[in-house]
Scaffold this active site. Structure first.
Site, mmCIF file in Angstrom:
data_model
loop_
_atom_site.group_PDB
_atom_site.id
_atom_site.type_symbol
_atom_site.label_atom_id
_atom_site.label_comp_id
_atom_site.label_asym_id
_atom_site.label_seq_id
_atom_site.Cartn_x
_atom_site.Cartn_y
_atom_site.Cartn_z
ATOM 1 N N ASP A 1 -10.101 2.820 1.731
ATOM 2 C CA ASP A 1 -10.277 2.295 3.100
ATOM 3 C C ASP A 1 -10.859 3.404 3.979
ATOM 4 O OD1 ASP A 1 -9.307 -0.289 2.801
ATOM 5 O OD2 ASP A 1 -7.236 0.274 3.243
ATOM 6 N N LYS B 1 0.802 -1.232 0.000
ATOM 7 C CA LYS B 1 0.000 0.000 0.000
ATOM 8 C C LYS B 1 0.839 1.289 0.000
ATOM 9 C CE LYS B 1 -4.225 -1.777 2.142
ATOM 10 N NZ LYS B 1 -5.218 -1.615 3.197
ATOM 11 N N GLY C 1 -3.463 1.596 17.956
ATOM 12 C CA GLY C 1 -2.646 1.198 16.809
ATOM 13 C C GLY C 1 -2.231 2.417 16.012
ATOM 14 N N ALA C 2 -1.077 2.306 15.342
ATOM 15 C CA ALA C 2 -0.615 3.421 14.493
ATOM 16 C C ALA C 2 -0.002 2.869 13.209
ATOM 17 C CB ALA C 2 0.385 4.290 15.256
ATOM 18 N N GLY C 3 -0.550 1.758 12.728
ATOM 19 C CA GLY C 3 -0.071 1.166 11.478
ATOM 20 C C GLY C 3 -0.786 1.795 10.296
ATOM 21 N N GLY C 4 -0.753 1.102 9.158
ATOM 22 C CA GLY C 4 -1.327 1.641 7.925
ATOM 23 C C GLY C 4 -2.796 1.985 8.064
ATOM 24 N N ASN D 1 -4.940 2.189 -1.648
ATOM 25 C CA ASN D 1 -5.466 0.819 -1.800
ATOM 26 C C ASN D 1 -6.252 0.643 -3.086
ATOM 27 O OD1 ASN D 1 -7.837 2.216 -1.049
ATOM 28 N ND2 ASN D 1 -8.737 0.273 -0.430
#
Ligand code: NAP
Length: 475
Positions: free
Chosen positions: A116, A71, A140-143, A92
């Site tokens: 998304d 991504k 969380g701090a991901g994608g 995405n």
């Protein structure tokens, strides 16, 4: 759908892609709207990503979805990027730009979007969740979390507490987003500092991978005190339908949602961008029903696990009590080939046996219902098999310690893989290699170390009953 010379191609690039639900969405819309296009998943390695994007353009592919792990990297190979996707730092969806000879867009390539974020926004609006002026928290701090931060800010959230195990990642995201919005709305925090949030009526988005099947009995935060502060919880995970995070939210009086609708809407929005159409509401609803059926409705119980984990013993007894049929894949292969398993191993080798296993699963997928299936210990070794198992039924991974397995199978001369001077060592080695593969293939783990058949059966029955109820609620 009949494929002809005018069929348009759309697809997905990622790795892995075999469990994707996106074909259900896109092919379901095409069929219902009578649009001549087909959606196909493509497994693309990191090194092949640029070629894949250029090749897709050369092949006149209308558009692509992009999933893990591409991504971010895919952004390097695009002609243009939508503003929101640029700020989120992830794309995405690729939409084919007009051909180079067009006057208005003299570019040859794809434009990247982040549907998304748009999908989640559509879900929460539809569920009546307003973020305007509200205090929110993101775990969380991901994608995916970055898209949620962007959405919270664009929907007018008062505060966004961004909690992550690796606090530096939360800090980096907060810095970029606060700079973009020119105000300090995003507050980065270490995950363990959740107690410092002094708010009530928080709207919380769970955007970590904790709680994802098969590890369904975990939540990234489990302290009841945290959940006292939560009025709405949205878990980005949709498998299982009812995560531990969601259960904790509801147990403390809040409203909880999974994000299967986010998946649906990110697909619908991508479809609309690719085909320049509006998908009617009733078709969206029908596709959502297909998606839930595909995701949650299972007719069979499948046991996987190492030899001696109890698949056959538990399976036969369970089938009897639940008035289901019982089937053992090894016996099934023996019947189909007219040869015993040791004979197949000895004469044709392990590879040939694994191929027979795949063929057996393909056949079972299309034929069995209301059946408890016990599988050979090596069944999930092939990736393809892991996907097939999930299509056949709800997959229970029976686990046990090496020493317990050894006690159960020692002296069994029918096990070709245990022939040799040190069977315990062999068990240990095989289990070390196979455990991650079993985990990948399973929907849920069931511990059998207790050596108590009643207890193991009770655990499976409880999950199956809850699972059945959940399906009814979902459909
Ligand atoms: P990602 O970029 O890999 O991020 C994973 C996040 O989980 C990170 O914040 C990571 O923290 C955290 N994490 C992982 N293991 C942890 C642990 N043991 N303890 C605490 N935190 C842990 O993944 P992603 O793409 O953002 O996806 C996150 C979730 O969203 C996944 O479950 C995915 O299935 C779901 N998702 C759903 C949709 C949908 O359509 N519904 C779309 C996209 C994603 P660190 O930074 O400290 O490693």
């Amino acid at each position: 759908m009949e494929i002809d010379g005018k069929t348009g191609l759309i697809g997905l690039i990622g790795n892995p892609v075999e469990h994707t639900l996106s074909p259900v969405i896109h092919n379901g819309i095409s069929e219902r709207m009578g649009i001549n296009s087909v959606y196909v998943p493509f497994q693309v390695e990191k090194e092949g990503l640029e070629d894949a994007v250029k090749g897709a353009y050369a092949l006149n592919i209308l558009g692509m979805n992009v999933t893990v792990p591409h991504k971010n990297q895919v952004m390097e190979y695009l002609e243009d990027i939508d503003e929101a996707a640029g700020h989120i730092g992830a794309v995405n969806t690729l939409v084919r730009m007009k051909s180079p000879d067009s006057k208005d867009t003299p570019k040859a390539g794809y434009k990247g979007y982040n549907t998304d974020m748009l999908g989640l926004r559509r879900q929460i609006r539809e569920d009546g969740i307003s973020l305007n002026g509200k205090n929110t928290a993101i775990l969380g701090a991901g994608g995916a979390a970055k898209a949620v931060v962007y959405m919270c800010l664009s929907e007018g959230a008062k505060t966004v507490y961004l909690l992550n195990r690796t606090v530096e990642k939360a800090e980096a995201v907060a810095k970029a987003m606060n700079a973009f919005y020119a105000k300090e709305v995003v507050i980065p925090m270490a995950l363990q500092d959740y107690g410092k949030i002094d708010e009530k009526d928080l709207i919380v988005f769970q955007a970590t991978s904790i709680g994802l099947a098969p590890d369904t009995d975990s939540a990234v935060l489990e302290d009841p005190e945290f959940y006292e502060k939560v009025s709405v919880g949205v878990d980005l995970i949709y498998n299982p339908a009812d995560t531990k995070f969601m259960r904790l939210v509801t147990e403390h009086g809040g409203k909880a949602y999974n994000a299967l609708k986010m998946l649906l809407y990110q697909g619908v929005i991508a479809y609309e961008l690719w085909h320049d159409v509006k998908v009617p509401r009733d078709i969206v609803e029908d596709v959502y029903t297909d998606l839930k059926r595909k995701m949650y409705q299972k007719d069979n119980i499948v046991f996987i696990g190492f030899m001696g984990s109890g698949k056959t013993t538990v399976g036969k007894e369970l089938a009897k009590r639940m008035k289901m049929d019982f089937l053992d894949t090894d016996s099934y292969i023996e019947n189909r080939t007219g040869k015993s398993i040791p004979e197949i191993f000895a004469k044709e080798g392990e590879e040939a046996f694994r191929r027979l296993e795949t063929e057996a699963l393909q056949h079972l997928r299309d034929t069995v219902k209301n059946t408890v299936i016990s599988t050979g210990g090596g069944m999930p070794l092939k990736r393809e098999n892991a996907g097939l198992l999930k299509e056949i039924g709800r997959v229970y991974y029976l686990t046990a310690a090496d020493s317990i397995i050894y006690e159960r199978v020692k002296g069994d001369s029918d096990r070709p893989l245990l022939r040799g001077s040190n069977p315990y060592e062999r068990i240990h080695e095989l289990m070390k290699n196979r455990a991650p593969l079993y985990e990948r293939a399973a929907d849920i783990w069931v511990d059998t170390n207790c050596n108590d058949l009643e207890e193991v059966i009770a655990r499976v029955k409880k999950d199956w009953a809850q699972f059945g109820n959940r399906i009814k609620e979902q459909l």
